[in-house]
Design a protein around this motif. Sequence first.
Motif, mmCIF file in Angstrom:
data_model
loop_
_atom_site.group_PDB
_atom_site.id
_atom_site.type_symbol
_atom_site.label_atom_id
_atom_site.label_comp_id
_atom_site.label_asym_id
_atom_site.label_seq_id
_atom_site.Cartn_x
_atom_site.Cartn_y
_atom_site.Cartn_z
ATOM 1 N N ALA A 580 -109.849 -19.413 -33.961
ATOM 2 C CA ALA A 580 -108.713 -18.636 -34.463
ATOM 3 C C ALA A 580 -109.206 -17.464 -35.322
ATOM 4 N N THR A 581 -110.185 -17.738 -36.190
ATOM 5 C CA THR A 581 -110.749 -16.658 -37.012
ATOM 6 C C THR A 581 -111.386 -15.591 -36.139
ATOM 7 N N GLN A 582 -112.127 -16.029 -35.152
ATOM 8 C CA GLN A 582 -112.776 -15.069 -34.257
ATOM 9 C C GLN A 582 -111.727 -14.258 -33.478
ATOM 10 N N THR A 583 -110.610 -14.919 -33.104
ATOM 11 C CA THR A 583 -109.554 -14.213 -32.368
ATOM 12 C C THR A 583 -108.946 -13.091 -33.200
ATOM 13 N N LEU A 584 -108.679 -13.375 -34.527
ATOM 14 C CA LEU A 584 -108.134 -12.344 -35.404
ATOM 15 C C LEU A 584 -109.099 -11.174 -35.509
ATOM 16 N N GLN A 585 -110.359 -11.476 -35.685
ATOM 17 C CA GLN A 585 -111.347 -10.407 -35.773
ATOM 18 C C GLN A 585 -111.397 -9.602 -34.481
ATOM 19 N N TRP A 586 -111.288 -10.330 -33.365
ATOM 20 C CA TRP A 586 -111.314 -9.630 -32.080
ATOM 21 C C TRP A 586 -110.081 -8.723 -31.922
ATOM 22 N N ASP A 587 -108.904 -9.195 -32.385
ATOM 23 C CA ASP A 587 -107.687 -8.374 -32.282
ATOM 24 C C ASP A 587 -107.844 -7.078 -33.081
ATOM 25 N N GLN A 590 -110.182 -4.869 -31.420
ATOM 26 C CA GLN A 590 -109.590 -4.335 -30.185
ATOM 27 C C GLN A 590 -108.645 -3.172 -30.496
ATOM 28 N N ALA A 591 -107.868 -3.275 -31.616
ATOM 29 C CA ALA A 591 -106.947 -2.191 -31.996
ATOM 30 C C ALA A 591 -107.731 -0.913 -32.279
ATOM 31 N N GLY A 592 -108.846 -1.033 -33.025
ATOM 32 C CA GLY A 592 -109.666 0.145 -33.298
ATOM 33 C C GLY A 592 -110.243 0.735 -32.022
ATOM 34 N N VAL A 593 -110.648 -0.126 -31.142
ATOM 35 C CA VAL A 593 -111.218 0.359 -29.879
ATOM 36 C C VAL A 593 -110.161 1.060 -29.037
ATOM 37 N N VAL A 594 -108.918 0.520 -29.039
ATOM 38 C CA VAL A 594 -107.830 1.142 -28.257
ATOM 39 C C VAL A 594 -107.500 2.527 -28.811
ATOM 40 N N GLN A 595 -107.427 2.617 -30.171
ATOM 41 C CA GLN A 595 -107.117 3.914 -30.791
ATOM 42 C C GLN A 595 -108.181 4.951 -30.449
ATOM 43 N N GLN A 596 -109.433 4.507 -30.549
ATOM 44 C CA GLN A 596 -110.526 5.414 -30.216
ATOM 45 C C GLN A 596 -110.483 5.811 -28.744
ATOM 46 N N ALA A 597 -110.110 4.864 -27.886
ATOM 47 C CA ALA A 597 -110.036 5.150 -26.460
ATOM 48 C C ALA A 597 -108.924 6.135 -26.155
ATOM 49 N N GLN A 598 -107.752 6.010 -26.891
ATOM 50 C CA GLN A 598 -106.646 6.942 -26.660
ATOM 51 C C GLN A 598 -107.061 8.358 -27.028
ATOM 52 N N ALA A 599 -107.765 8.501 -28.196
ATOM 53 C CA ALA A 599 -108.220 9.834 -28.601
ATOM 54 C C ALA A 599 -109.177 10.411 -27.570
#
Length: 753
Positions: A580-587, A590-599
């Motif tokens: 569960a802890t690893q999942t939160l970190q992954w989320d 993932q949000a930072g990676v998505v934002q960077q990917a959109q830019a």
Amino acid sequence: MKRFVVLSDLHAHPWSAFAWGDGLGNTRLRRSLDVLDASLERAQADNIPWFFIGDLVHTAGYAINTVLSGITEIFLRYHGVTKVAVWGNHDARGVGGKITVDQTVFGALYQHVTLLDPSILSEPVIVDGIQVAGAGFQPRVSLLDEVPRAEIGLYHQTVIGSTVPNGFVLDEDGLDPQLLLSRHRLSIVGDIHHPQQIDAPPGQGILIPGSPEHHNFGDKGEHGWWVVTLPDEKEHSDDCSLGLAAAAGCDCAAGVPDINLEFVPGGSPEFRTVNTPADAASDGHFYRVRTVRKGETLPDNVTAIAPTPTTIEHRDVLQGASETEHILQAWLKTQPPPKGEDPTAYLAAGRELLVAQNIPRMRDMRLTELHLHNFCSFADQPMTIKPGVWFIGGQGRDYPSNGAGKSTLIGESLYWLLFGQTTKGLSADEVIRWGESACFVTATILIAAAEDEDGYLMVTRRRDKDGYTLSVVQDSTPWEAESVHAMTTKLGAYLGITPDIFQSLAYFSQEKLLLFSSATDGERKNVLADLIGLRAYQDAATAATTQWTTQVNKQITLAARLELLGEHICTLEDTARGYATQTLQWDQAQAGVVQQAQASCFQATTTADELIEATEARIARLVRWADEAITRRRVYLDTTRATVTTDIRVAAAQESCAAVVAAQERLKAYEVSIVAANFASVDAARQAIKGLTRQQAELVEVEKNCTAVSDGRRALEQMLHKVRTERDVLDEAARQGVDAFTVAKKTLEAGKC
């Protein structure tokens, strides 16, 4: 110098006493095969022949499959070693007459060994320069008279004057040492297991190699095999026999060189007899003890000569028990369940198993009459058996007692009658007397009844050219069955007897007697259990114990599994929290990676739009350049075509006009010549004729020029056609270029979308 290896009396067999494992894994069989392998390995290493002096196997006349396969495998491994052998009494299975090779185990091994016997080889054989002759075991020594003289003689018989381990001297019914010395330089004789040599003159010998290992109690001393070296014999002149050896220069007086015998120990354990279990050592040897006190235990390598007090106690408890419940109760008393276990559970399991196994109860019966006809060695032998103890003595045709047919008369004939084969596995034509085509055995059995009068059962099994038949008549009423096998099963079920029970209760064969004498206390107890019909109950009790133990083991296993499962659940919960802890970190990552990917996508889209616009402008320029190039090419081609056409026409017109003018001038000249045809003299006519001939030649030349002008015109037309074709090819290439630019433009537009 001649050398060879000698091995005798191997007696390969998967013994049950003092042995572990089955088949080729039997420890005593494996040890015998190791000795066989070692002797052949020595022969191969020294490149010398290998001589075997009989009794390769223990079971009389046949080899157990595992034994035969083990021996064959070793023979094949040393296929390059020359092997010479004679058969022994345990290798052969005769019926009283002369034994032939087909009655021995060597009938299946003839391709591996050279077998010596006068019936096979009437002359000695030469093996690596050694002259060898011999014969296998025969029931009478007189049957060995045909053995030819040779340097080496191989036999399997007793030798008069030989001794057994306890010192007893065999002084009759054997080979005469003087006869052997008169035939051979060295005689090697198997059969007696005790290694020894018989007295012989210098340069000669009689060797009894003995068995390579101890086989039973009573064997003493070291056993093994031999490597024999024969020194070369000296050649003598005729003067030696006249006493003139010295004058002839012969050193006869120096003596004859002796035969060298190298003994190789077999390394087998010894069979020793001691007084008490304390005298037995854990040194690899086998022991039997004369006295066992109550409470003393016997190790695995020790057996007792007399029953132990515990065995006697168990026998007394079991004596007189007849009903199933009584036997189960008695057996639980002799072999109680583990401490703390409830015996009633064992009793219940025992009852269930006995019911499920449907154990037959043996009927109260007695054999009253027996009739053998052409069965084995018996031509026709009826016999009435009255109550009491009977003693059957043997008087063989060729040999006292042995081979007379004692075992066949009672044990083997009844076994074949009841079960269709002998205890040695003989069936079919093998039990028919030699030279006959049919045989039968008939028995009359008295069946005791509890209430009604006693009845009789007459059983007849017959073997003839039409096959087997088995008939059973009970009080004048014949039985019915679908087949001989079905009738055999029906008879066994009615009598309540099986092959194992018969061999334990009614017939103790020689082999089984030897096994019983050397068996452990536990093995003897099992045989005695068979004798009183207790084996089925013993098996049931053992099965019940096994089931109970299995359930207890399952319970223990399940408890352990539950404990392990609880620990596993805790581990899984800890792992889940970590997940569960690893999942939160992954989320979050993932949000930072998505934002960077959109830019990055926005920047890439802007760059793509600019690239598309630049590409469209470039395509437009390319299209414009292509159109201009095509237009220029067309103008050039049109101008070139017009110029070429004009040149062709002008040239053609000029050539044609010149030709016409020349023709006209010549015609005018012809016309003047014709007008002036009125000749004033012969000379003038002649001149006119000559001018006419000249004019005709000129006319021909004009015609040739006209033809050349026509050919030139056609060549110009072909050139013009070629120019037009090239212009069409250029037009097509221009159109394909325009189409290619159009496709490229559409592809870029699609990529933009």
